[in-house]
Design a protein around this motif. Structure first.
Motif, PDB file in Angstrom:
ATOM      1  N   PRO A  12      25.536  20.532 -31.975  1.00  0.00           N
ATOM      2  CA  PRO A  12      24.810  20.947 -33.168  1.00  0.00           C
ATOM      3  C   PRO A  12      25.529  22.108 -33.853  1.00  0.00           C
ATOM      4  CG  PRO A  12      23.717  21.723 -31.200  1.00  0.00           C
ATOM      5  CD  PRO A  12      24.828  20.846 -30.748  1.00  0.00           C
ATOM      6  N   ASP A 298      14.695  12.696 -25.438  1.00  0.00           N
ATOM      7  CA  ASP A 298      15.303  13.290 -26.621  1.00  0.00           C
ATOM      8  C   ASP A 298      16.215  12.257 -27.283  1.00  0.00           C
ATOM      9  OD1 ASP A 298      17.535  13.169 -25.015  1.00  0.00           O
ATOM     10  OD2 ASP A 298      18.204  15.202 -25.468  1.00  0.00           O
ATOM     11  N   GLU A 300      19.286  11.922 -27.197  1.00  0.00           N
ATOM     12  CA  GLU A 300      20.414  11.517 -26.358  1.00  0.00           C
ATOM     13  C   GLU A 300      19.972  10.725 -25.133  1.00  0.00           C
ATOM     14  OE1 GLU A 300      23.171  12.030 -27.644  1.00  0.00           O
ATOM     15  OE2 GLU A 300      22.585  13.486 -29.172  1.00  0.00           O
ATOM     16  N   VAL A 357      15.586  17.681 -20.490  1.00  0.00           N
ATOM     17  CA  VAL A 357      15.365  18.706 -21.508  1.00  0.00           C
ATOM     18  C   VAL A 357      14.034  19.378 -21.216  1.00  0.00           C
ATOM     19  CG1 VAL A 357      14.883  19.113 -23.952  1.00  0.00           C
ATOM     20  CG2 VAL A 357      16.745  17.585 -23.293  1.00  0.00           C
ATOM     21  N   LYS A 394      19.052  21.156 -21.882  1.00  0.00           N
ATOM     22  CA  LYS A 394      18.664  22.049 -22.965  1.00  0.00           C
ATOM     23  C   LYS A 394      17.342  22.721 -22.604  1.00  0.00           C
ATOM     24  CE  LYS A 394      20.678  21.910 -26.352  1.00  0.00           C
ATOM     25  NZ  LYS A 394      21.908  22.646 -26.772  1.00  0.00           N
ATOM     26  N   LYS A 437      14.948  18.427 -34.287  1.00  0.00           N
ATOM     27  CA  LYS A 437      16.406  18.370 -34.247  1.00  0.00           C
ATOM     28  C   LYS A 437      16.903  17.674 -32.980  1.00  0.00           C
ATOM     29  CE  LYS A 437      16.973  22.628 -36.906  1.00  0.00           C
ATOM     30  NZ  LYS A 437      17.436  24.041 -36.865  1.00  0.00           N
ATOM     31  N   TYR A 438      16.097  17.732 -31.927  1.00  0.00           N
ATOM     32  CA  TYR A 438      16.520  17.167 -30.640  1.00  0.00           C
ATOM     33  C   TYR A 438      15.679  15.967 -30.206  1.00  0.00           C
ATOM     34  CZ  TYR A 438      18.705  21.767 -30.563  1.00  0.00           C
ATOM     35  OH  TYR A 438      19.428  22.888 -30.898  1.00  0.00           O
TER      36      TYR A 438
END
Length: 568
Positions: A12, A298, A300, A357, A394, A437-438
């Motif tokens: 990011p 998330d 990913e 996450v 994260k 955003k994630y």
């Protein structure tokens, strides 16, 4: 989790890592990064090892991209470190170094054994014979001239007189030699003492003339087979997934092989001592389901774990969880059990998803004043840091209060740049935007600004959501065209609301009439967070949704729709 190829994790922009809120906090300076240490662990480096470590040092990762677990993708120093770690582990398996030592006997049993030994010692002392020197000294005192020597055959005695035989106990086997003056010599007296001394028990005499018998040859016992060790259901060596496990420990210790080996050994022993296998089967209740829970993935593909500490504002729940040491330990076991069950959903294959996450909600968090919660949390963090390395992709902190931001600035210098790159902070007004955003909005729970609701709903997590930014003091319209007779269903949400919303149907025919589906009305933040509407269309046209933002702040609009066959 099924094996799948992980899409490349896109780093990011730099501004996404900085603490996001109305008052933006600048990123840490270069000096802070240089003084930071790994995981708050302090490693003492001697002069002997310093040069060795510097020569084989592996460059720190400052990228936001998650490292690959494929051995082919590793740098040469990393491959070498992995091979060296495998050799150390194989040696430890051969010597059973991962086996727990036997527990010490209970204190009561030791005291009982001591009491049993004491009487036996006393009996031996009482039954012991007197020293031989006293026996020799006693006869020595009688070595004086005898006034009346014993009679012999030469003495005058009549035939009728009979000389009585001495009693057996005092008879001496060797007659004493008497001098002319009627006294016994010292040698004679000693001869009378010798037989008495021989009657005492003595040790058997070993005949040295006999040939010594060689000791029996002991059969050589073959060494035990190497120990089998599993961690998170994966053998520590010998499996393609084993490399993924070992790389976690190596990365947690900057690829310092000996430190990584010590860490993994301590982890294996701790898991046995803590009883992880049995912990998975324990029923620890469901009171904390709203405090820590898994929900979605998330962008990913990492599983997302939510930690809602504000739930402990409930005094009854707090007392039930932390009122005494036993309950605090139960909370600790529950937290570790939850993590172990979450890890079972990960894929440790090369290229698989093997991290999660963490979303930490600090809204209404009790804060540092709650001593019991702070102690339990610190204990849990210590265990997780020491025994679950590199499991977090994260760390997202939402609804962050001011005091937490101040605390984070204080401890920030203790973290490396790589560790700090995993942290994201967002205040209450920026929490939803930060999560989006994630994590896709359709997977974010409603309480965090998304459209993911519990129970049976019109929409599911597979129905994609569209995001639109509404500028301050502007009106936004969404048109949904329909070309046939059917039922149209839609739902929408404006983060923070405080806007006006209305919906209408506009037919395609020029002579058609516009139909008001939802009369325009003001919706505040205290109203229902998600609005769901439907409209049955009898002719082609379009449904127009209108959101009027009269505030001076931009708004985030989320919406999605679907059609169903019309059943008359």
């Amino acid at each position: 989790m099924a094996e799948e190829t992980v899409p490349a994790v896109v780093a990011p922009p730099k501004e996404e890592v900085v603490i996001v809120d109305e008052k933006t906090t600048p990123p840490p300076s270069t000096e802070e990064v240089k003084t930071a240490g790994e995981d708050v662990d302090v490693v003492v480096v001697t002069e002997e090892t310093k040069s060795e470590e510097e020569s084989s040092a592996i460059p720190q990762s400052v990228s936001f991209k998650e490292e690959s677990n494929r051995v082919a993708d590793l740098e040469d120093p990393e491959k070498k470190a992995l091979d060296e770690l495998k050799l150390l582990i194989q040696e430890a398996l051969n010597t059973h170094a991962f086996t727990l030592p036997p527990p010490p006997p209970p204190k009561e049993e030791e005291e009982k054994k001591v009491e049993e030994v004491k009487p036996a010692v006393e009996e031996v002392v009482v039954a012991a014979p007197a020293p031989s020197t006293t026996q020799e000294e006693k006869p020595a005192e009688t070595t004086t001239t005898v006034d009346e020597p014993p009679k012999t055959k030469e003495t005058t005695a009549t035939d009728d007189e009979v000389v009585p035989e001495p009693e057996a106990p005092v008879a001496t086997p060797t007659p004493a030699v008497v001098e002319e003056d009627g006294t016994k010599t010292v040698e004679a007296i000693e001869e009378t003492i010798v037989p008495v001394a021989k009657e005492e028990p003595s040790e058997p005499v070993v005949d040295t003339k006999e040939e010594a018998v060689p000791p029996p040859v002991e059969e050589q016992v073959p060494p035990p087979p190497p120990e089998e060790v599993f961690i998170w259901g994966i053998p520590i060596l010998g499996d393609e997934k084993s490399d993924t496990i070992l790389l976690k420990f190596l990365r947690a210790r900057d690829f310092k092989v000996k430190e990584a080996f010590t860490m993994i050994k301590n982890t294996v022993l701790w898991r046995k001592e803590f009883g992880i296998d049995g912990l998975l089967e324990e029923d620890l209740g469901s009171d904390l389901e709203k405090v820590v829970f898994m929900n979605g993935f998330d962008k990913e593909g990492h599983p997302v774990c939510y930690n809602a500490y504000g739930e402990f504002q409930n005094k009854e729940l707090y007392q039930k969880t932390f009122s005494d040491v036993e309950k605090s330990q139960k909370f600790l076991r529950w937290r570790i059990q939850f993590l172990e069950k979450s890890i079972q959903k990960l894929d440790f294959s090369p290229g698989g998803i093997c991290t999660i996450v963490q979303v930490n909600d600090l809204k209404n968090s009790p804060g540092p004043l709650k001593k019991e919660l702070r102690q339990a949390t610190n204990q849990a963090l210590s265990i997780l840091q020491d025994n679950y390395p590199e499991f977090v992709a994260k760390q997202i902190f939402v609804n962050v209060p001011w005091w937490y931001l101040a605390f984070n600035r204080m401890i920030s210098p203790f973290f490396t740049q790589r560790t700090k790159s995993k942290f994201v902070f967002a205040g209450p007004s920026k929490s939803a935007d930060t999560l989006f955003k994630y994590i896709a909005p359709e997977l974010v729970p409603v309480q965090y600004g998304g459209l993911n609701k519990e129970g049976e709903q019109e929409f599911s997590t597979t129905d994609a959501v569209t995001e639109v930014t509404i500028k301050p003091a502007s009106k936004q319209t969404v048109e949904i065209p329909v070309s046939e007779t059917l039922l149209l269903v839609w739902e929408l949400r404006v983060i923070g609301w405080d806007v006006s919303y209305g919906a209408e149907f506009v037919p395609s025919a020029e002579d058609g009439y516009t139909i008001i589906v939802q009369k325009t009305r003001k919706i505040t933040a205290s109203d229902e967070p998600v609005i769901t509407n439907s409209f049955k269309l009898g002719e082609p046209g379009k449904v127009v949704l209108t959101i009027d933002n009269t505030t001076s702040k931009k708004k985030k609009l989320l919406y999605r729709f679907k059609t169903k066959p019309c059943s008359d």
